[in-house]
Design a protein around this motif. Structure first.
Motif, PDB file in Angstrom:
ATOM      1  N   TYR A  49       0.838  -1.193   0.000  1.00 24.01           N
ATOM      2  CA  TYR A  49       0.000   0.000   0.000  1.00 24.01           C
ATOM      3  C   TYR A  49       0.875   1.246   0.000  1.00 24.01           C
ATOM      4  O   TYR A  49       1.957   1.255   0.582  1.00 24.01           O
ATOM      5  N   ALA A  50       0.384   2.306  -0.621  1.00 27.71           N
ATOM      6  CA  ALA A  50       1.146   3.561  -0.704  1.00 27.71           C
ATOM      7  C   ALA A  50       1.370   4.179   0.668  1.00 27.71           C
ATOM      8  O   ALA A  50       2.332   4.936   0.850  1.00 27.71           O
ATOM      9  N   ASP A  51       0.532   3.840   1.643  1.00 30.49           N
ATOM     10  CA  ASP A  51       0.727   4.408   2.975  1.00 30.49           C
ATOM     11  C   ASP A  51       1.615   3.534   3.870  1.00 30.49           C
ATOM     12  O   ASP A  51       1.808   3.839   5.047  1.00 30.49           O
ATOM     13  N   SER A  52       2.180   2.458   3.309  1.00 30.12           N
ATOM     14  CA  SER A  52       3.182   1.662   4.039  1.00 30.12           C
ATOM     15  C   SER A  52       4.423   2.521   4.235  1.00 30.12           C
ATOM     16  O   SER A  52       4.777   3.324   3.376  1.00 30.12           O
ATOM     17  N   ARG A  53       5.099   2.335   5.341  1.00 33.37           N
ATOM     18  CA  ARG A  53       6.270   3.157   5.655  1.00 33.37           C
ATOM     19  C   ARG A  53       7.561   2.343   5.560  1.00 33.37           C
ATOM     20  O   ARG A  53       7.574   1.163   5.896  1.00 33.37           O
ATOM     21  N   ASN A  70      14.353   9.449   3.975  1.00 32.13           N
ATOM     22  CA  ASN A  70      13.250   8.599   3.518  1.00 32.13           C
ATOM     23  C   ASN A  70      12.860   7.543   4.542  1.00 32.13           C
ATOM     24  O   ASN A  70      11.770   6.972   4.463  1.00 32.13           O
ATOM     25  N   LYS A  71      13.731   7.273   5.504  1.00 29.54           N
ATOM     26  CA  LYS A  71      13.400   6.291   6.539  1.00 29.54           C
ATOM     27  C   LYS A  71      12.182   6.784   7.307  1.00 29.54           C
ATOM     28  O   LYS A  71      12.158   7.925   7.770  1.00 29.54           O
ATOM     29  N   GLY A  72      11.170   5.942   7.409  1.00 27.86           N
ATOM     30  CA  GLY A  72       9.953   6.303   8.110  1.00 27.86           C
ATOM     31  C   GLY A  72       8.903   6.977   7.233  1.00 27.86           C
ATOM     32  O   GLY A  72       7.771   7.141   7.651  1.00 27.86           O
ATOM     33  N   ARG A  73       9.273   7.375   6.030  1.00 28.11           N
ATOM     34  CA  ARG A  73       8.305   7.976   5.110  1.00 28.11           C
ATOM     35  C   ARG A  73       7.407   6.898   4.508  1.00 28.11           C
ATOM     36  O   ARG A  73       7.795   5.738   4.405  1.00 28.11           O
ATOM     37  N   THR A  74       6.226   7.317   4.061  1.00 31.17           N
ATOM     38  CA  THR A  74       5.375   6.389   3.330  1.00 31.17           C
ATOM     39  C   THR A  74       5.958   6.196   1.931  1.00 31.17           C
ATOM     40  O   THR A  74       6.732   7.026   1.442  1.00 31.17           O
ATOM     41  N   ALA A  76       4.358   6.477  -0.807  1.00 29.53           N
ATOM     42  CA  ALA A  76       3.858   7.581  -1.634  1.00 29.53           C
ATOM     43  C   ALA A  76       4.709   8.831  -1.443  1.00 29.53           C
ATOM     44  O   ALA A  76       5.003   9.544  -2.413  1.00 29.53           O
ATOM     45  N   GLU A  77       5.129   9.102  -0.216  1.00 25.61           N
ATOM     46  CA  GLU A  77       5.986  10.264   0.045  1.00 25.61           C
ATOM     47  C   GLU A  77       7.343  10.104  -0.626  1.00 25.61           C
ATOM     48  O   GLU A  77       7.888  11.060  -1.186  1.00 25.61           O
ATOM     49  N   VAL A  78       7.888   8.895  -0.580  1.00 27.31           N
ATOM     50  CA  VAL A  78       9.178   8.639  -1.238  1.00 27.31           C
ATOM     51  C   VAL A  78       9.042   8.850  -2.743  1.00 27.31           C
ATOM     52  O   VAL A  78       9.885   9.495  -3.374  1.00 27.31           O
ATOM     53  N   ASN A  79       7.979   8.311  -3.329  1.00 27.50           N
ATOM     54  CA  ASN A  79       7.769   8.474  -4.770  1.00 27.50           C
ATOM     55  C   ASN A  79       7.705   9.939  -5.158  1.00 27.50           C
ATOM     56  O   ASN A  79       8.287  10.348  -6.167  1.00 27.50           O
ATOM     57  N   LYS A  80       6.997  10.728  -4.386  1.00 27.94           N
ATOM     58  CA  LYS A  80       6.836  12.149  -4.701  1.00 27.94           C
ATOM     59  C   LYS A  80       8.169  12.898  -4.591  1.00 27.94           C
ATOM     60  O   LYS A  80       8.498  13.720  -5.440  1.00 27.94           O
ATOM     61  N   ALA A  81       8.955  12.587  -3.572  1.00 25.14           N
ATOM     62  CA  ALA A  81      10.204  13.293  -3.323  1.00 25.14           C
ATOM     63  C   ALA A  81      11.377  12.791  -4.165  1.00 25.14           C
ATOM     64  O   ALA A  81      12.223  13.574  -4.589  1.00 25.14           O
ATOM     65  N   PRO A  87       6.356   2.435  -7.679  1.00 18.42           N
ATOM     66  CA  PRO A  87       5.338   3.011  -8.565  1.00 18.42           C
ATOM     67  C   PRO A  87       3.942   2.450  -8.313  1.00 18.42           C
ATOM     68  O   PRO A  87       3.783   1.282  -7.976  1.00 18.42           O
ATOM     69  N   LYS A  88       2.982   3.306  -8.455  1.00 21.87           N
ATOM     70  CA  LYS A  88       1.590   2.894  -8.324  1.00 21.87           C
ATOM     71  C   LYS A  88       1.237   2.036  -9.526  1.00 21.87           C
ATOM     72  O   LYS A  88       1.479   2.405 -10.663  1.00 21.87           O
ATOM     73  N   CYS A  89       0.687   0.860  -9.254  1.00 21.86           N
ATOM     74  CA  CYS A  89       0.351  -0.039 -10.355  1.00 21.86           C
ATOM     75  C   CYS A  89      -1.120  -0.421 -10.375  1.00 21.86           C
ATOM     76  O   CYS A  89      -1.572  -1.072 -11.300  1.00 21.86           O
ATOM     77  N   TRP A  90      -1.872  -0.015  -9.332  1.00 23.29           N
ATOM     78  CA  TRP A  90      -3.297  -0.321  -9.296  1.00 23.29           C
ATOM     79  C   TRP A  90      -3.975   0.632  -8.338  1.00 23.29           C
ATOM     80  O   TRP A  90      -3.395   0.943  -7.304  1.00 23.29           O
ATOM     81  N   PRO A  91      -5.138   1.142  -8.559  1.00 25.94           N
ATOM     82  CA  PRO A  91      -5.872   0.994  -9.831  1.00 25.94           C
ATOM     83  C   PRO A  91      -5.241   1.867 -10.898  1.00 25.94           C
ATOM     84  O   PRO A  91      -4.615   2.868 -10.599  1.00 25.94           O
ATOM     85  N   GLY A  92      -5.389   1.470 -12.102  1.00 26.99           N
ATOM     86  CA  GLY A  92      -4.772   2.186 -13.211  1.00 26.99           C
ATOM     87  C   GLY A  92      -3.390   1.660 -13.489  1.00 26.99           C
ATOM     88  O   GLY A  92      -2.919   0.711 -12.867  1.00 26.99           O
ATOM     89  N   ALA A  93      -2.744   2.275 -14.406  1.00 29.31           N
ATOM     90  CA  ALA A  93      -1.410   1.837 -14.826  1.00 29.31           C
ATOM     91  C   ALA A  93      -0.359   2.832 -14.331  1.00 29.31           C
ATOM     92  O   ALA A  93      -0.669   3.917 -13.857  1.00 29.31           O
TER      93      ALA A  93
END
Length: 132
Positions: A49-53, A70-74, A76-81, A87-93
């Motif tokens: 899940y994107a909210d996993s840390r 990045n330690k302790g970040r979700t 999704a936060e790592v991806n953004k920074a 990478p998000k693979c679901w839902p969508g591509a």
């Protein structure tokens, strides 16, 4: 076979439980002609899940090795920074932008992270042997 006990710490990479198939003699000969190691590495995909840390403390995740913040970040936060490490693979591509950024990760950031990972394991193993 193994004498594991409660409290033991096991250092390994994800390749430990992902063995490659043995090559045929034709395959081995081809790798010898190419002067390459006769193995095929496989990559296994884990979905989170994107909210996993990411774990805090000692961490061999490439995103944490490249930037300790990045330690302790979700994820999704790592991806953004940092880019599409997770990478998000679901839902969508996966977005076209993330696909383009993945190439940069592989060519530019992963070699740095791999070198840092090797150095971390070397340091940890030296500390372990010094205590014996």
């Amino acid at each position: 076979v193994f004498d594991f006990r409660r409290g033991d710490v096991l250092f390994h990479t994800r390749w430990l439980f992902h063995r490659s198939m043995p090559l045929t003699s034709d395959g081995e000969e081809r790798f010898q002609r190419l002067d390459m190691e006769p193995t095929f590495k496989r990559y296994s995909i884990r979905y989170e899940y994107a909210d996993s840390r990411l774990l805090k403390g000692i961490n061999v995740e490439f995103a944490a090795l490249l930037n300790s913040e990045n330690k302790g970040r979700t994820l999704a936060e790592v991806n953004k920074a940092e880019g599409p490490f997770y990478p998000k693979c679901w839902p969508g591509a996966v977005s076209d932008n993330d696909i383009d950024r993945m190439d940069d990760l592989v060519r530019e950031k992963f070699p740095i992270a791999e070198a840092r990972r090797k150095e971390l394991f070397k340091t940890l193993m030296q500390g372990n042997t010094a205590k014996k």
